[in-house]
Design an enzyme around this catalytic site. Structure first.
Site, mmCIF file in Angstrom:
data_model
loop_
_atom_site.group_PDB
_atom_site.id
_atom_site.type_symbol
_atom_site.label_atom_id
_atom_site.label_comp_id
_atom_site.label_asym_id
_atom_site.label_seq_id
_atom_site.Cartn_x
_atom_site.Cartn_y
_atom_site.Cartn_z
ATOM 1 N N ARG A 238 0.865 -1.167 0.000
ATOM 2 C CA ARG A 238 0.000 0.000 0.000
ATOM 3 C C ARG A 238 0.906 1.222 0.000
ATOM 4 N NH1 ARG A 238 -3.378 -3.117 -1.191
ATOM 5 N NH2 ARG A 238 -5.399 -3.523 -0.217
ATOM 6 N N GLU A 267 -4.752 7.318 -4.288
ATOM 7 C CA GLU A 267 -5.098 6.636 -5.545
ATOM 8 C C GLU A 267 -6.477 7.063 -6.003
ATOM 9 O OE1 GLU A 267 -4.566 2.430 -4.976
ATOM 10 O OE2 GLU A 267 -2.432 2.627 -4.585
ATOM 11 N N HIS A 286 -2.224 0.198 -9.537
ATOM 12 C CA HIS A 286 -2.676 -0.806 -8.553
ATOM 13 C C HIS A 286 -3.328 -2.014 -9.248
ATOM 14 C CE1 HIS A 286 -3.969 -1.200 -4.071
ATOM 15 N NE2 HIS A 286 -3.775 -2.380 -4.615
HETATM 16 C C1 DGY Z 1 -5.465 -6.433 -2.452
HETATM 17 O O1 DGY Z 1 -6.144 -7.442 -2.692
HETATM 18 O O2 DGY Z 1 -5.302 -5.998 -1.324
HETATM 19 C C2 DGY Z 1 -4.798 -5.774 -3.613
HETATM 20 O O3 DGY Z 1 -4.157 -4.630 -3.300
HETATM 21 C C3 DGY Z 1 -5.783 -5.606 -4.741
HETATM 22 O O4 DGY Z 1 -5.846 -6.842 -5.334
#
Ligand code: DGY
Length: 319
Positions: A238, A267, A286
């Site tokens: 993240r 984002e 992402h």
């Molecule tokens: C998640 O699943 O946490 C990813 O960042 C998106 O697939």
């Protein structure tokens, strides 16, 4: 008997929606964009289940009047967008989608690692811009991947799957994790290192930790200054795990070599974000788990969690 209500914050494959329709009235947000805050608060008031994406912040405000809500099924493995403690206090179950996205995400991490180390995007732009006039010894020369040391911060399922891929590239593997994973050490010849040692030794530093109070801002000025000048930094966790200003400075001042980023603090990343101006940054929107198969498996698992809870069974993947 009146069916329970499910609010889905995006449309997914029709057969998955049909699965939910067998047990519930299903209300689908039809826009491509995230559900506006006020709409989410209103929808939550009447919902027995929320089918959410990482773009929806489910916090105390959303939960406050969600008096019939039984489950929030997040279509992601990460769930930092959900206030799990507040949900728990209200007796609301939270589920995520682990496992089904592991391999697709590990593939993307490895693709990002290669693309960044070997300057694929920059080379592609160079060619399309008509700048390729001749062959040169150092034209678009990058960093080797084969045999380079990989440092994985966050050795969960995805970290392990990335490490497996790295074995095929003969990469020595260092990892840092909340707890030692001796089974991974044995199976993949990975070596546990403290964070500083990993940062000092790795040629590729890959961040894969979930975003929590402990990992927020984990990689800042000090951590970046420990890395090699030739090191490549990859973030597929993240955006909040990294201080983006510090990363920008480290790249501009050539204290590290390049960065591959699938995630950002905000984002969608604003188009005037300084990191996007740098040629040695490979930036992605992402898409870690974005294959059709995986996204459908994630959606199906989120739906199965909702069906289970609405029919009085245990959820499959509670957090
Ligand atoms: C998640 O699943 O946490 C990813 O960042 C998106 O697939």
């Amino acid at each position: 008997m009146k069916k329970p209500n499910v609010f889905m914050t995006r449309r997914v494959a029709v057969e998955i929606i049909s699965m939910l329709e067998e047990v519930a009235e299903v209300d689908v947000w039809e826009e491509e964009s995230a559900v506006p805050r006020d709409v989410l608060v209103e929808k939550a008031k009447k919902a027995d289940a929320l089918f959410t994406m990482l773009t929806e912040k489910v916090d105390e405000e959303v939960l406050a009047h969600a008096n019939q809500l039984r489950i929030v099924a997040n279509m992601a493995v990460g769930y930092d967008n959900i206030d799990v403690a507040a949900a728990k206090k209200k007796g609301v179950i939270v589920t995520n989608t682990p496992d089904v996205l592991t391999e697709a995400t590990a593939d993307l991490v490895f693709a990002l690692l290669l693309a960044t180390g070997r300057r694929l995007m920059e080379a592609n732009r160079f060619l399309h811009n008509g700048e390729w006039s001749t062959w040169n010894p150092y034209l678009m020369a990058g960093q080797r991947c084969h045999g380079a040391t990989l440092g994985i911060i966050g050795m969960g399922r995805i970290g392990e799957a990335v490490a497996k891929r790295a074995k095929g590239f003969d990469m020595p593997i260092l990892y840092h994790n909340r707890r030692r994973r001796t089974e991974v050490e044995e199976a993949l010849d990975a070596r546990y290192a403290d964070l500083d040692e990993l940062l000092q030794q790795a040629d590729y530093v890959v961040v894969l930790t979930p975003l929590t109070a402990e990992t927020r801002g984990l990689i800042g000025e000090r951590e970046l200054s420990l890395m090699k000048e030739t090191a490549v930094f990859i973030n597929a966790s993240r955006g909040g795990t990294v201080d983006e200003q510090a990363l920008y400075r480290a790249l501009v001042e050539k204290r590290i070599w390049a960065a591959g980023l699938d995630v950002f603090q905000k984002e969608p990343v604003p188009m005037d974000h300084p990191l996007l101006t740098l040629p040695n940054v490979v930036a992605l929107p992402h898409i870690g788990s974005a294959t059709y198969e995986t996204r459908n498996r994630m959606a199906r698992l989120a739906a199965e969690n909702i069906v289970a809870v609405l029919t009085g069974k245990e959820p499959l993947t509670p957090v």
